[in-house]
Design an enzyme around this catalytic site. Structure first.
Site, PDB file in Angstrom:
ATOM      1  N   ASN A  12       2.729   2.398  14.480  1.00 46.72           N
ATOM      2  CA  ASN A  12       3.757   3.043  13.659  1.00 46.72           C
ATOM      3  C   ASN A  12       3.880   4.527  13.975  1.00 46.72           C
ATOM      4  OD1 ASN A  12       4.562   0.722  12.424  1.00 46.72           O
ATOM      5  ND2 ASN A  12       3.634   1.137  10.454  1.00 46.72           N
TER       6      ASN A  12
ATOM      7  N   THR B 210      -1.126  -2.847   5.591  1.00 45.40           N
ATOM      8  CA  THR B 210      -1.447  -1.652   6.377  1.00 45.40           C
ATOM      9  C   THR B 210      -2.344  -0.764   5.524  1.00 45.40           C
ATOM     10  OG1 THR B 210       0.697  -1.813   7.450  1.00 45.40           O
ATOM     11  CG2 THR B 210      -0.455   0.289   7.652  1.00 45.40           C
TER      12      THR B 210
ATOM     13  N   LYS C 138       5.615   6.448   5.001  1.00 46.13           N
ATOM     14  CA  LYS C 138       4.359   6.468   4.238  1.00 46.13           C
ATOM     15  C   LYS C 138       3.159   6.188   5.138  1.00 46.13           C
ATOM     16  CE  LYS C 138       3.678   1.689   3.170  1.00 46.13           C
ATOM     17  NZ  LYS C 138       2.399   1.082   3.566  1.00 46.13           N
TER      18      LYS C 138
ATOM     19  N   GLU D 138      11.847  -5.410  10.003  1.00 46.09           N
ATOM     20  CA  GLU D 138      12.800  -5.948   9.023  1.00 46.09           C
ATOM     21  C   GLU D 138      14.062  -6.365   9.775  1.00 46.09           C
ATOM     22  OE1 GLU D 138      13.302  -4.126   5.222  1.00 46.09           O
ATOM     23  OE2 GLU D 138      11.329  -3.193   5.307  1.00 46.09           O
TER      24      GLU D 138
ATOM     25  N   THR E 123       0.860  -1.189   0.000  1.00 45.66           N
ATOM     26  CA  THR E 123       0.000   0.000   0.000  1.00 45.66           C
ATOM     27  C   THR E 123       0.901   1.245   0.000  1.00 45.66           C
ATOM     28  OG1 THR E 123      -0.141  -0.141   2.431  1.00 45.66           O
ATOM     29  CG2 THR E 123      -1.961  -1.085   1.181  1.00 45.66           C
TER      30      THR E 123
ATOM     31  N   ARG F 191      14.210   1.762   0.544  1.00 43.87           N
ATOM     32  CA  ARG F 191      13.062   2.658   0.350  1.00 43.87           C
ATOM     33  C   ARG F 191      13.121   3.792   1.375  1.00 43.87           C
ATOM     34  NH1 ARG F 191       8.211  -1.513   0.718  1.00 43.87           N
ATOM     35  NH2 ARG F 191       9.640  -2.401   2.244  1.00 43.87           N
TER      36      ARG F 191
ATOM     37  N   CYS G  55       7.804   1.575   5.525  1.00 41.48           N
ATOM     38  CA  CYS G  55       6.608   1.616   6.377  1.00 41.48           C
ATOM     39  C   CYS G  55       6.387   2.940   7.087  1.00 41.48           C
ATOM     40  CB  CYS G  55       6.671   0.485   7.409  1.00 41.48           C
ATOM     41  SG  CYS G  55       6.601  -1.145   6.645  1.00 41.48           S
TER      42      CYS G  55
ATOM     43  N   GLU H 235      -0.021  -6.969  10.419  1.00 43.83           N
ATOM     44  CA  GLU H 235       1.319  -7.489  10.708  1.00 43.83           C
ATOM     45  C   GLU H 235       2.091  -6.446  11.511  1.00 43.83           C
ATOM     46  OE1 GLU H 235       4.212  -6.136   9.325  1.00 43.83           O
ATOM     47  OE2 GLU H 235       3.267  -4.696   7.968  1.00 43.83           O
TER      48      GLU H 235
END
Length: 441
Positions: A217, A124, A272, A158, A88, A338, A269, A154
């Site tokens: 997050n 997400t 964004k 990482e 996403t 990223r 993650c 989730e």
């Protein structure tokens, strides 16, 4: 008890989930539209770096529990339980999450569902997505009301994804309270081994489960930006942010984890997800609630600019300077670049006229694809050759082990800027180096 599972999306989340569900004894089919990715996975190769995942993948392919396909028809026929794990990403030109991949799975899968099915979303997503997808799936599916969409977010880190899937600190399941379906019992079957371990299992409504992930997050991003804001004050006052973090971290209400000042967070993650959270709150009319996240984002981006300034100060001018960059991944134990602060800083420095040599233990190929104009070195010593300044931007263990004597004969000037506050200032200064850390005197 074994369940037949199809996992849609075989990127970071999907591939990890598929392999780990097979590890729990289930029969699993990984589904993707990317033929090259499927070919790699079927051959037992993980297309990204994640410690321990390759072994789990190969073991379960060999046992015959894990297969891969591009056929939605095959997946619909095979499975009773479906997991949705596609990306996403942030929409181009705005903060909101792009739901095109999530929607595509439902639009393609639902018309093929001729027997009762549970679809568990793992991606997400903006709050309200699960309810919308549930309605759409029931409109499209031949089995109609026999389709239930639940949300099972989730919480993978990482570098620790296998551990976080097989031994998570909690399981969250959002179910449609208006439908007394089989989502909860299906989840209890799938995760039976985890529940036997005593892992907390929270069953909520759909909206709460979607907000749990976004809120987690947002909290972590806020904690990192908080200590980075304090680090700015420390620099102005001549204080040491690492000692300060140790001191406040002893307070159990605060805790020491995620209180490491440096060049900030990145990855696929946090950046964004906090932006999408702000955008969704605005759509819901709760835009005032999350305005603080804009400042969290600002602080985070400002750290990158500060790192470039420190490099410039160290060299006098970046024009014609040689800069060694150790680290390109957004964090150690990952090849993910990223929104990587390290690579962003390297790119900015190059734009200001420096010759930039980058080395990362795992993220070289991904870095080259994203920033082909940077120079890439085979190892840390080669990256530091003739350097006017060495920047440590990802805290890989091999950089933590570097001794000043390793670099003394290689660099042009003994100047090091520690973007992760992971080195010992006393050790480097004692060896005659000019050491700079973020938020340290």
């Amino acid at each position: 008890m074994s369940t037949r599972i199809a996992v849609f999306g075989t990127g970071y989340l999907g591939a990890t989930h598929a392999a780990c569900m097979a590890e729990l004894g289930h029969e699993v089919l990984g589904v993707d539209v990317d033929a090259a990715k499927l070919e790699k996975l079927a051959a037992g190769e993980v297309p990204f770096y994640e410690p321990g995942l390759g072994e789990v993948l190969r073991r379960n392919i060999d046992r015959g529990r894990l297969k891969f396909t591009s056929s939605y028809e095959e997946a619909a026929e095979f499975a009773d339980v479906f997991f949705l794990g596609v990306g996403t990403p942030q929409k181009k030109g705005e903060f909101a999450a792009d739901m095109v991949y999530v929607d595509a799975v439902i639009e393609t899968l639902a018309p093929l569902l001729t027997k009762p099915a549970v679809i568990f979303g793992k991606s997400t997503v903006p709050v309200g997505t699960a309810e919308r997808l549930g309605k759409r799936a029931r409109e499209l599916a031949p089995v109609g009301d026999g389709v239930e969409v639940a949300w099972n977010p989730e919480f993978l880190r990482e570098g620790f994804a296998v551990q976080d899937t097989l031994h998570p600190d909690r399981l969250v399941l959002g179910v449609d309270r208006g439908r007394h379906g089989r989502a909860e019992s299906a989840a209890r079957e799938v995760y039976a081994d985890l529940l036997d371990e005593g892992i907390p299992f929270l069953v909520t409504d759909l909206a709460t489960s979607e907000l749990v992930k976004a809120s987690a997050n947002a909290f972590l991003a806020t904690k990192i930006s908080f200590i980075n804001a304090i680090s700015e004050v420390c620099e102005a006052a001549g204080a040491d942010v690492t000692v300060l973090a140790d001191a406040i971290g002893y307070d159990v209400r605060i805790g020491r984890r995620f209180l490491n000042a440096g060049i900030g967070f990145g990855g696929g993650c946090l950046p964004k997800d906090i932006r999408a959270f702000m955008a969704r709150a605005g759509e819901l009319g709760a835009d005032q609630a999350l305005t603080f996240l804009r400042e969290v984002d600002n602080i985070n981006m400002r750290r990158r600019t500060r790192m470039v300034e420190l490099a410039r100060e160290a060299c006098g001018s970046l024009l014609g300077a040689r800069v060694a960059v150790l680290g390109a991944a957004f964090k150690p134990d990952s090849d993910d670049v990223r929104d990587s602060p390290a690579l962003n800083v390297a790119g900015q420095i190059q734009l200001q006229g420096a010759a930039v040599n980058v080395y990362d233990p795992k993220a070289m190929d991904n870095s080259r694809a994203l920033f082909p104009t940077l120079t890439y070195s085979a190892n840390a010593l080669e990256a530091c050759e003739g350097a006017d300044v060495v920047l440590v931007l990802t805290e890989w263990p091999e950089f933590l082990k570097l001794q000043p004597s390793d670099l003394d004969a290689v660099v042009r000037k003994k100047v090091i800027v520690d973007g992760r506050n992971c080195l010992s200032p006393d050790e480097w200064r004692g060896a005659g180096w000019n050491y700079r850390g973020l938020g340290r005197p």
